[in-house]
Design a protein around this motif. Structure first.
Motif, PDB file in Angstrom:
ATOM      1  N   LEU A   1       0.844  -1.303  -0.093  1.00  0.00           N
ATOM      2  CA  LEU A   1      -0.099   0.148  -0.171  1.00  0.00           C
ATOM      3  C   LEU A   1       0.931   1.346   0.148  1.00  0.00           C
ATOM      4  N   GLY A   2       2.256   1.138   0.467  1.00  0.00           N
ATOM      5  CA  GLY A   2       2.869   2.457   0.401  1.00  0.00           C
ATOM      6  C   GLY A   2       2.390   3.318   1.724  1.00  0.00           C
ATOM      7  N   VAL A   3       1.778   2.859   2.566  1.00  0.00           N
ATOM      8  CA  VAL A   3       1.547   3.379   3.766  1.00  0.00           C
ATOM      9  C   VAL A   3       1.948   2.690   5.083  1.00  0.00           C
ATOM     10  N   PRO A   4       2.201   3.203   6.280  1.00  0.00           N
ATOM     11  CA  PRO A   4       2.857   2.642   7.098  1.00  0.00           C
ATOM     12  C   PRO A   4       1.768   1.862   8.102  1.00  0.00           C
ATOM     13  N   VAL A   5       2.186   1.093   8.810  1.00  0.00           N
ATOM     14  CA  VAL A   5       1.224   0.403  10.291  1.00  0.00           C
ATOM     15  C   VAL A   5       1.550   1.539  11.212  1.00  0.00           C
ATOM     16  N   LYS A   6       0.322   1.973  11.583  1.00  0.00           N
ATOM     17  CA  LYS A   6       0.482   3.097  12.605  1.00  0.00           C
ATOM     18  C   LYS A   6       0.026   2.455  14.303  1.00  0.00           C
ATOM     19  N   LEU A   7      -0.902   1.446  14.270  1.00  0.00           N
ATOM     20  CA  LEU A   7      -1.233   0.665  15.447  1.00  0.00           C
ATOM     21  C   LEU A   7      -1.409  -0.629  15.365  1.00  0.00           C
ATOM     22  N   ILE A   8      -1.127  -1.173  16.351  1.00  0.00           N
ATOM     23  CA  ILE A   8      -1.229  -2.674  16.720  1.00  0.00           C
ATOM     24  C   ILE A   8      -2.039  -2.909  17.777  1.00  0.00           C
ATOM     25  N   GLY A   9      -2.868  -4.095  17.556  1.00  0.00           N
ATOM     26  CA  GLY A   9      -3.638  -4.783  18.689  1.00  0.00           C
ATOM     27  C   GLY A   9      -2.888  -5.839  19.208  1.00  0.00           C
ATOM     28  N   LEU A  10      -2.619  -5.968  20.518  1.00  0.00           N
ATOM     29  CA  LEU A  10      -1.802  -7.175  21.131  1.00  0.00           C
ATOM     30  C   LEU A  10      -2.782  -7.894  21.841  1.00  0.00           C
ATOM     31  N   GLY A  11      -4.074  -7.858  21.945  1.00  0.00           N
ATOM     32  CA  GLY A  11      -4.878  -8.643  22.850  1.00  0.00           C
ATOM     33  C   GLY A  11      -6.124  -8.219  22.993  1.00  0.00           C
ATOM     34  N   GLU A  12      -6.870  -8.798  23.965  1.00  0.00           N
ATOM     35  CA  GLU A  12      -8.304  -8.531  24.326  1.00  0.00           C
ATOM     36  C   GLU A  12      -8.640  -7.625  25.223  1.00  0.00           C
ATOM     37  N   GLY A  13      -7.448  -7.123  25.836  1.00  0.00           N
ATOM     38  CA  GLY A  13      -7.599  -5.995  27.037  1.00  0.00           C
ATOM     39  C   GLY A  13      -8.048  -4.611  26.390  1.00  0.00           C
ATOM     40  N   VAL A  14      -8.689  -3.885  27.285  1.00  0.00           N
ATOM     41  CA  VAL A  14      -9.063  -2.532  26.689  1.00  0.00           C
ATOM     42  C   VAL A  14      -7.985  -1.544  26.390  1.00  0.00           C
ATOM     43  N   ASP A  15      -6.896  -1.818  26.856  1.00  0.00           N
ATOM     44  CA  ASP A  15      -5.829  -0.807  26.561  1.00  0.00           C
ATOM     45  C   ASP A  15      -4.664  -1.776  26.034  1.00  0.00           C
ATOM     46  N   ASP A  16      -5.117  -2.513  25.159  1.00  0.00           N
ATOM     47  CA  ASP A  16      -4.137  -3.329  24.119  1.00  0.00           C
ATOM     48  C   ASP A  16      -4.006  -2.886  22.753  1.00  0.00           C
ATOM     49  N   LEU A  17      -4.155  -1.583  22.433  1.00  0.00           N
ATOM     50  CA  LEU A  17      -4.044  -0.874  21.237  1.00  0.00           C
ATOM     51  C   LEU A  17      -2.767  -0.084  21.646  1.00  0.00           C
ATOM     52  N   VAL A  18      -1.760  -0.339  20.666  1.00  0.00           N
ATOM     53  CA  VAL A  18      -0.531   0.208  20.901  1.00  0.00           C
ATOM     54  C   VAL A  18      -0.023   1.167  19.632  1.00  0.00           C
ATOM     55  N   PRO A  19       0.475   2.125  19.739  1.00  0.00           N
ATOM     56  CA  PRO A  19       1.043   2.747  18.553  1.00  0.00           C
ATOM     57  C   PRO A  19       2.298   2.073  18.176  1.00  0.00           C
ATOM     58  N   PHE A  20       2.639   1.703  16.745  1.00  0.00           N
ATOM     59  CA  PHE A  20       3.564   0.937  16.470  1.00  0.00           C
ATOM     60  C   PHE A  20       4.753   1.486  16.463  1.00  0.00           C
ATOM     61  N   GLU A  21       5.940   0.966  16.871  1.00  0.00           N
ATOM     62  CA  GLU A  21       7.197   1.400  16.707  1.00  0.00           C
ATOM     63  C   GLU A  21       8.095  -0.096  16.387  1.00  0.00           C
ATOM     64  N   ALA A  22       8.733   0.619  15.133  1.00  0.00           N
ATOM     65  CA  ALA A  22       9.710  -0.366  14.296  1.00  0.00           C
ATOM     66  C   ALA A  22      10.653  -1.020  15.400  1.00  0.00           C
ATOM     67  N   GLU A  23      11.306  -0.189  16.038  1.00  0.00           N
ATOM     68  CA  GLU A  23      12.612  -0.904  16.998  1.00  0.00           C
ATOM     69  C   GLU A  23      11.994  -1.875  18.092  1.00  0.00           C
ATOM     70  N   ALA A  24      10.824  -1.206  18.743  1.00  0.00           N
ATOM     71  CA  ALA A  24      10.165  -2.243  19.819  1.00  0.00           C
ATOM     72  C   ALA A  24       9.616  -3.605  19.205  1.00  0.00           C
ATOM     73  N   PHE A  25       9.079  -3.458  17.826  1.00  0.00           N
ATOM     74  CA  PHE A  25       8.627  -4.512  17.173  1.00  0.00           C
ATOM     75  C   PHE A  25       9.695  -5.525  17.014  1.00  0.00           C
ATOM     76  N   VAL A  26      10.899  -4.920  16.280  1.00  0.00           N
ATOM     77  CA  VAL A  26      11.943  -5.955  16.151  1.00  0.00           C
ATOM     78  C   VAL A  26      12.678  -6.530  17.066  1.00  0.00           C
ATOM     79  N   ASP A  27      12.811  -5.717  18.220  1.00  0.00           N
ATOM     80  CA  ASP A  27      13.154  -6.237  19.466  1.00  0.00           C
ATOM     81  C   ASP A  27      12.500  -7.423  20.228  1.00  0.00           C
ATOM     82  N   ALA A  28      11.332  -7.249  19.985  1.00  0.00           N
ATOM     83  CA  ALA A  28      10.302  -8.199  20.627  1.00  0.00           C
ATOM     84  C   ALA A  28      10.721  -9.467  19.921  1.00  0.00           C
ATOM     85  N   LEU A  29      10.496  -9.283  18.401  1.00  0.00           N
ATOM     86  CA  LEU A  29      10.827 -10.559  17.737  1.00  0.00           C
ATOM     87  C   LEU A  29      11.989 -11.398  17.981  1.00  0.00           C
TER      88      LEU A  29
END
Length: 377
Positions: free
Chosen positions: A346-374
């Motif tokens: 799409l040529g557009v960035p991922v801006k938010l990611i949902g991590l689970g079912e909790g009410v506060d489990d929507l997180v702004p996407f950060e490339a470094e945090a994502f890679v470090d988690a992997l």
């Protein structure tokens, strides 16, 4: 006084004593009398009502609902590592297999490529990552595990895009609110994600109005209003089966009238194969822009759908100009490679990611945090 008179007087006295005794016994057996209501106080000389102490002589009304304080987005990132790390994530599993191999022969690299493609990284990005790693780990003779992991992190981070602007465009102009339009197909959890997005914005001290323009799904407006009520955000809704564009228009008008910062508009969970519904989505955007520009169009994709999510993304991009991606269900079981592939498509960035079912489990996407988690152990 003769005997008969004395006898009569004695009998009368005895009768009085018996009657009095019976009266006292019965009185003790009766329930206590209700307390007599006090008369209202007389008005003061000035004619004003007398002051009443709080809670004295008045029925207390229903207690005001306690509003929830959403968790700040910056504190949510600690859960990212726990959710994405582990053997259930095929991308993480493939990356860690390289680090744990004693010898990087052709078979190891073939397995590595297969794992990356399975993780929905895509053929192109897979080949790029494999070639870069082979060049640095084999040709340059990198054998130290820590150094190899650093090389792997750098190459994967380059694919994800660390310099891409992933901030949400929620700032309006000329005194008007920012308008966020959220689109996506049935079953991706769109209404729930919008409720979580409202919590993210409230946590950033922004005022919000929600527009329940999904008028075709039963109880969609009720669901959205419940999310809004929990954090004190009003919801504009219309009749079930009504015109979605009209509801979206009213929501933006409410946002302008109230001077809020952001209006977030829900849309029906459209099947991307239904041309009429897709045309209606374009209509909603045009109607909104009669009042204020749409500053952000977020496409919600279920991260577990893989290639199907990419097909949906292409169709939506043809109808409205997508400006950002929200990936739901991006936990340890999801195919994390879709982050790279959907951005390329799409040529557009991922801006938010949902991590689970909790009410506060929507997180702004950060490339470094994502890679470090992997790459975390």
């Amino acid at each position: 006084m003769d005997l008969i008179q004395l006898l009569i007087i004695g009998l009368l006295g005895l009768a009085v004593i018996v009657a009095g005794t019976i009266f006292l016994v019965r009185r003790r057996m009766l329930p206590p009398a209700a307390k007599r209501k006090e008369l209202p106080a007389e008005p003061t000389p000035s004619g004003e009502e007398p002051s009443v102490e709080p809670g004295a002589g008045t029925d207390a009304g229903p207690a005001a609902p306690t509003l929830e304080r959403p968790e700040a987005p910056t504190t949510r990132m600690a859960r990212l590592r726990r959710r994405l790390a582990g053997s259930n994530n095929p991308l993480a599993r493939g990356l860690l297999s390289i680090l744990s191999s004693d010898r990087l022969d052709a078979e190891v690299w073939d397995d590595f490529e297969a794992t990356l493609i399975t993780s929905d990284l895509g053929v192109g990005p897979t080949q790029e990552l494999t070639e870069a790693l082979r060049r640095e780990l084999v040709v340059d003779g990198v054998s130290d595990p820590a150094q190899a992991k650093a090389v792997l992190r750098r190459e994967l981070l380059a694919l994800v895009g660390p310099s891409v602007d992933r901030s949400l465009a929620v700032e309006g102009a000329d005194g008007k609110p920012g308008v966020v339009l959220v689109v996506g197909v049935n079953g991706t959890g769109k209404t729930t994600t919008i409720g979580k997005l409202a919590r993210v914005l409230v946590a950033e001290d922004k005022t919000v109005v929600l527009g329940a323009a999904d008028t075709f799904r039963a109880a969609a407006a009720d669901q959205l209003q419940t999310w809004g009520d929990r954090v004190g955000v009003p919801t504009v809704r219309g009749p079930e089966g009504g015109d979605p564009a009209a509801v979206a228009y009213q929501a933006v008008q409410r946002g302008i009238d109230d001077g809020v910062d952001v209006v977030v508009v829900d849309t029906a969970g459209r099947l991307h194969t239904k041309t009429g519904l897709m045309d209606e989505l374009g209509k909603i955007k045009r109607v909104i822009e009669k009042l204020a520009p749409v500053t952000e169009v977020l496409l919600l994709i279920d991260a577990t759908t893989g290639q199907n999510g990419l097909i949906q993304a292409r169709v939506f991009a043809e109808v409205v100009q997508i400006t950002g991606i929200v990936l739901s269900k991006l936990d340890g079981s999801a195919k994390g490679g879709i982050v790279v592939q959907v951005q390329r498509e799409l040529g557009v960035p991922v801006k938010l990611i949902g991590l689970g079912e909790g009410v506060d489990d929507l997180v702004p996407f950060e490339a470094e945090a994502f890679v470090d988690a992997l790459l975390s152990d």
